[in-house]
Scaffold this active site. Structure first.
Site, PDB file in Angstrom:
ATOM      1  N   LYS A 170      13.807  10.894 -11.383  1.00  0.00           N
ATOM      2  CA  LYS A 170      14.923   9.952 -11.369  1.00  0.00           C
ATOM      3  C   LYS A 170      16.162  10.606 -11.983  1.00  0.00           C
ATOM      4  O   LYS A 170      16.033  11.453 -12.863  1.00  0.00           O
ATOM      5  CB  LYS A 170      14.552   8.662 -12.101  1.00  0.00           C
ATOM      6  CG  LYS A 170      14.271   8.826 -13.601  1.00  0.00           C
ATOM      7  CD  LYS A 170      15.536   8.710 -14.423  1.00  0.00           C
ATOM      8  CE  LYS A 170      15.301   9.080 -15.837  1.00  0.00           C
ATOM      9  NZ  LYS A 170      16.541   9.120 -16.627  1.00  0.00           N
ATOM     10  N   SER A 172      11.481  28.290 -11.103  1.00  0.00           N
ATOM     11  CA  SER A 172      12.701  28.200 -11.917  1.00  0.00           C
ATOM     12  C   SER A 172      13.302  29.587 -12.072  1.00  0.00           C
ATOM     13  O   SER A 172      12.573  30.544 -12.330  1.00  0.00           O
ATOM     14  CB  SER A 172      12.396  27.635 -13.307  1.00  0.00           C
ATOM     15  OG  SER A 172      13.560  27.686 -14.114  1.00  0.00           O
ATOM     16  N   ASP A 215      21.957   7.933 -17.253  1.00  0.00           N
ATOM     17  CA  ASP A 215      20.692   8.656 -17.071  1.00  0.00           C
ATOM     18  C   ASP A 215      19.558   7.903 -17.764  1.00  0.00           C
ATOM     19  O   ASP A 215      18.529   7.637 -17.135  1.00  0.00           O
ATOM     20  CB  ASP A 215      20.805  10.087 -17.584  1.00  0.00           C
ATOM     21  CG  ASP A 215      19.511  10.861 -17.380  1.00  0.00           C
ATOM     22  OD1 ASP A 215      19.284  11.373 -16.274  1.00  0.00           O
ATOM     23  OD2 ASP A 215      18.709  10.932 -18.339  1.00  0.00           O
ATOM     24  N   ILE A 227      11.614  17.707 -19.179  1.00  0.00           N
ATOM     25  CA  ILE A 227      10.830  16.655 -18.541  1.00  0.00           C
ATOM     26  C   ILE A 227       9.628  17.238 -17.806  1.00  0.00           C
ATOM     27  O   ILE A 227       8.553  16.637 -17.767  1.00  0.00           O
ATOM     28  CB  ILE A 227      11.711  15.800 -17.600  1.00  0.00           C
ATOM     29  CG1 ILE A 227      11.011  14.486 -17.235  1.00  0.00           C
ATOM     30  CG2 ILE A 227      12.067  16.561 -16.330  1.00  0.00           C
ATOM     31  CD1 ILE A 227      10.875  13.527 -18.381  1.00  0.00           C
TER      32      ILE A 227
END
Length: 308
Positions: free
Chosen positions: A91, A36, A169, A14
């Site tokens: 989200k 990350s 999800d 994403i």
């Protein structure tokens, strides 16, 4: 006005598919860093393995976009907000409602902006659908959200764990649209969740909601769809049928069909910039409440194992 220096935390699908292009296309932001422990970042942009390192060592940032799994997002958001850094929450905004409430209060005390970013609300057909329904009497609603988990979430084991939501999800995207466009609040009456015997989260759900005027709202979620995918909301009204398809990007009204360019994440970042510039937050938990209610009230059925 100087651009908002933002770091993207979590460099999965994403982040690369949506967040980085949206930031690159918005002059209100400049990409200051990526974070990350499992990714090398992108050329020409500082990369760190942890948010703690970024906040301690720099480069300096004004905001972070948290694109990690929801189970670890609270600690990261808390760390940023404590330092007065604005936070964009992918989200769902958290693994639980209580932790999102706690973050909202922390943002208020810190004077930082917190944004629960429901990207499907920024699909092209959603705003005109909301406006059209405002003056209509809704008689029924049918939500069909079926997709192939192997295509959209390959290898994402976290999504099957507690807090990962399973089929909710994608399903929460439909709920984020429905709670935004329908003129009255709605709540769960009954439902069935189907959970693979080797997973902790559901792979399908059949739910029946009711709004405060007694209008029936059905929801069909399934992660086993092959072939064409279904992301549709059909609303019957006293003035005819409204349909949102392709996740909200295509709107069909009795007068015809409208197709528009996908600019969901561009809309999200424009909203985030406005919140930061005006010193406000936007944390709507209504879609997550409905998911929590489904886990509270719906029956469970164990189905065959799911293996990729």
């Amino acid at each position: 006005m100087d651009p908002i220096r933002i770091a993207v935390v979590g460099m999965g699908k994403i982040a690369r598919d949506q967040h980085l292009p949206a930031i690159a296309g918005d002059t209100a932001f400049s990409l200051a860093a990526t974070v990350s422990p499992h990714d090398k970042g992108i050329d020409g942009v500082p990369h760190l393995e942890s948010l703690e390192d970024l906040l301690a060592k720099g480069p300096a940032v004004d905001a972070v976009a948290l694109c990690t799994p929801p189970q670890v997002r609270y600690d990261l958001a808390k760390m940023a907000l404590t330092r007065g850094v604005h936070v964009f929450l992918e989200k769902p905004p958290g693994a639980t409602l209580s932790e999102v409430d706690a973050l909202t209060e922390r943002a208020r005390r810190a004077g930082a902006s917190l944004f629960a970013a429901w990207h499907s609300r920024f699909a092209a057909g959603v705003a005109p659908a909301r406006a059209w329904l405002a003056d209509r009497h809704v008689t029924s609603v049918a939500i069909v959200w079926r997709e192939d988990v192997r295509v959209w979430h390959p290898g994402q084991a976290w999504i099957w764990e507690p807090g990962g939501l399973g089929v909710f999800d994608p399903g929460i995207n439909a709920l984020s649209i429905a709670t935004h466009i329908l003129p009255r609040p709605f709540f769960l009456r009954r439902g069935v969740l189907q959970r693979p015997e080797n997973r902790s989260a559901p792979i399908a759900a059949d739910l029946v909601f009711c709004d405060t005027a007694g209008t029936k709202i059905t929801m069909d979620l399934d992660w086993r769809q092959t072939g064409p995918q279904s992301w549709d909301i059909t609303v019957e009204t006293d003035a005819g049928t409204l349909k949102l398809s392709r996740g909200g990007s295509v709107l069909t009204l009795p007068s015809g069909t409208e197709h528009s360019e996908d600019r969901e994440y561009a809309g999200l970042y424009a909203r985030f910039a406005t919140l930061i510039r005006t010193g406000r937050s936007d944390v709507d938990t209504s879609p997550l409440k409905l998911v929590a209610d489904a886990f509270l009230r719906a029956k469970r059925e164990i189905v065959e194992p799911f293996n990729e």
